[in-house]
Design a protein around this motif. Structure first.
Motif, short mmCIF file in Angstrom:
data_model
loop_
_atom_site.label_atom_id
_atom_site.label_comp_id
_atom_site.label_asym_id
_atom_site.label_seq_id
_atom_site.Cartn_x
_atom_site.Cartn_y
_atom_site.Cartn_z
N GLU A 5 0.83 -1.21 0.00
CA GLU A 5 0.00 0.00 0.00
C GLU A 5 0.86 1.26 0.00
O GLU A 5 0.55 2.24 -0.68
N SER A 6 1.94 1.24 0.78
CA SER A 6 2.84 2.39 0.85
C SER A 6 3.51 2.66 -0.50
O SER A 6 3.60 3.80 -0.94
N VAL A 7 3.96 1.58 -1.15
CA VAL A 7 4.60 1.72 -2.46
C VAL A 7 3.60 2.29 -3.47
O VAL A 7 3.93 3.21 -4.23
N GLU A 8 2.38 1.78 -3.46
CA GLU A 8 1.36 2.27 -4.38
C GLU A 8 1.05 3.75 -4.13
O GLU A 8 0.91 4.52 -5.08
N LEU A 9 0.96 4.14 -2.88
CA LEU A 9 0.71 5.54 -2.54
C LEU A 9 1.83 6.44 -3.05
O LEU A 9 1.59 7.48 -3.66
N TYR A 48 20.79 -3.70 3.17
CA TYR A 48 21.22 -2.81 2.09
C TYR A 48 22.41 -1.99 2.60
O TYR A 48 22.26 -0.84 3.02
N PRO A 49 23.62 -2.60 2.60
CA PRO A 49 24.81 -1.98 3.20
C PRO A 49 25.18 -0.61 2.61
O PRO A 49 25.82 0.20 3.30
N ALA A 50 24.77 -0.32 1.38
CA ALA A 50 25.17 0.94 0.74
C ALA A 50 24.31 2.13 1.18
O ALA A 50 24.59 3.26 0.80
N ILE A 51 23.29 1.90 1.99
CA ILE A 51 22.41 3.00 2.38
C ILE A 51 23.14 4.00 3.26
O ILE A 51 24.01 3.62 4.06
N SER A 52 22.83 5.27 3.11
CA SER A 52 23.46 6.31 3.93
C SER A 52 22.46 6.86 4.93
O SER A 52 21.24 6.77 4.73
N ILE A 53 22.96 7.43 5.99
CA ILE A 53 22.09 8.04 6.99
C ILE A 53 21.31 9.21 6.38
O ILE A 53 20.15 9.42 6.72
N ALA A 54 21.93 9.92 5.45
CA ALA A 54 21.23 11.03 4.77
C ALA A 54 20.03 10.52 4.00
O ALA A 54 18.95 11.13 4.02
N SER A 55 20.18 9.37 3.34
CA SER A 55 19.06 8.76 2.62
C SER A 55 17.93 8.40 3.57
O SER A 55 16.76 8.59 3.26
N VAL A 56 18.29 7.87 4.73
CA VAL A 56 17.28 7.51 5.72
C VAL A 56 16.48 8.74 6.13
O VAL A 56 15.25 8.72 6.13
N TYR A 57 17.18 9.82 6.45
CA TYR A 57 16.49 11.06 6.85
C TYR A 57 15.61 11.59 5.72
O TYR A 57 14.47 12.01 5.95
N ASN A 58 16.11 11.55 4.49
CA ASN A 58 15.33 12.04 3.34
C ASN A 58 14.08 11.20 3.11
O ASN A 58 12.99 11.74 2.87
N VAL A 59 14.22 9.88 3.19
CA VAL A 59 13.07 9.00 2.99
C VAL A 59 12.06 9.19 4.12
O VAL A 59 10.86 9.28 3.88
N LEU A 60 12.52 9.29 5.35
CA LEU A 60 11.61 9.48 6.48
C LEU A 60 10.83 10.79 6.36
O LEU A 60 9.64 10.84 6.69
N GLU A 61 11.48 11.81 5.85
CA GLU A 61 10.80 13.09 5.64
C GLU A 61 9.65 12.92 4.64
O GLU A 61 8.55 13.43 4.85
N ILE A 62 9.92 12.20 3.56
CA ILE A 62 8.88 11.94 2.55
C ILE A 62 7.75 11.09 3.14
O ILE A 62 6.57 11.39 2.96
N LEU A 63 8.11 10.04 3.86
CA LEU A 63 7.10 9.14 4.43
C LEU A 63 6.22 9.88 5.43
O LEU A 63 5.00 9.66 5.48
#
Length: 140
Positions: A5-9, A48-63
């Protein structure tokens, strides 16, 4: 909200579905621990070892913007994330700094806001009770 559901949204709202977004959504799906961004980063990095903390913050902001998660800030000033966006109260332990869900009927509280603040457009209500959880209280 579940992963599919989240992906579809996100797709409907014009977001690309990146591996970083998928792994963070997987970490959050049915997660009841109210993790911080740092916690989410450490869990996501396992798959997903290549993930960065900046990506996490950016994705959380969107979510959070899209209503897929909500954030809670404890007495420690640190943001925690909750994928359960239904109206419920939280308990924050001032010792172990964990959030716990308070289940129950909070319809009276919702009715109070609707009745007594009818001139206002209320967009969010967060109930956070603080104290000591049973484990920390028993350790004293």
């Amino acid at each position: 909200m579940h992963l599919k559901e989240s992906v579809e949204l996100l797709k409907r709202r014009g977001y690309r579905i990146t591996p970083q977004r998928i792994v963070i959504l997987k970490v959050l799906e049915n997660n009841r621990t109210h993790p911080t961004a740092e916690d989410i980063f450490l869990m996501a990095r396992k798959s997903y070892p290549a993930i960065s903390i900046a990506s996490v913050y950016n994705v959380l902001e969107i979510l959070e913007k899209e209503g897929i998660v909500k954030s809670l800030t404890g007495m420690d000033g640190i943001k925690h994330y909750d994928p359960d966006t239904s109206f419920h109260a939280h308990f924050f332990c001032r010792n172990c700094r964990k959030f716990f869900d308070f289940e129950g009927d909070f319809s009276e509280l919702s009715e109070y806001f609707e009745r007594d603040f009818f001139d206002y457009k209320i967009e969010s209500v967060k109930v956070i009770i603080t104290g000591l959880c049973p484990e920390c209280r028993n350790a004293l």
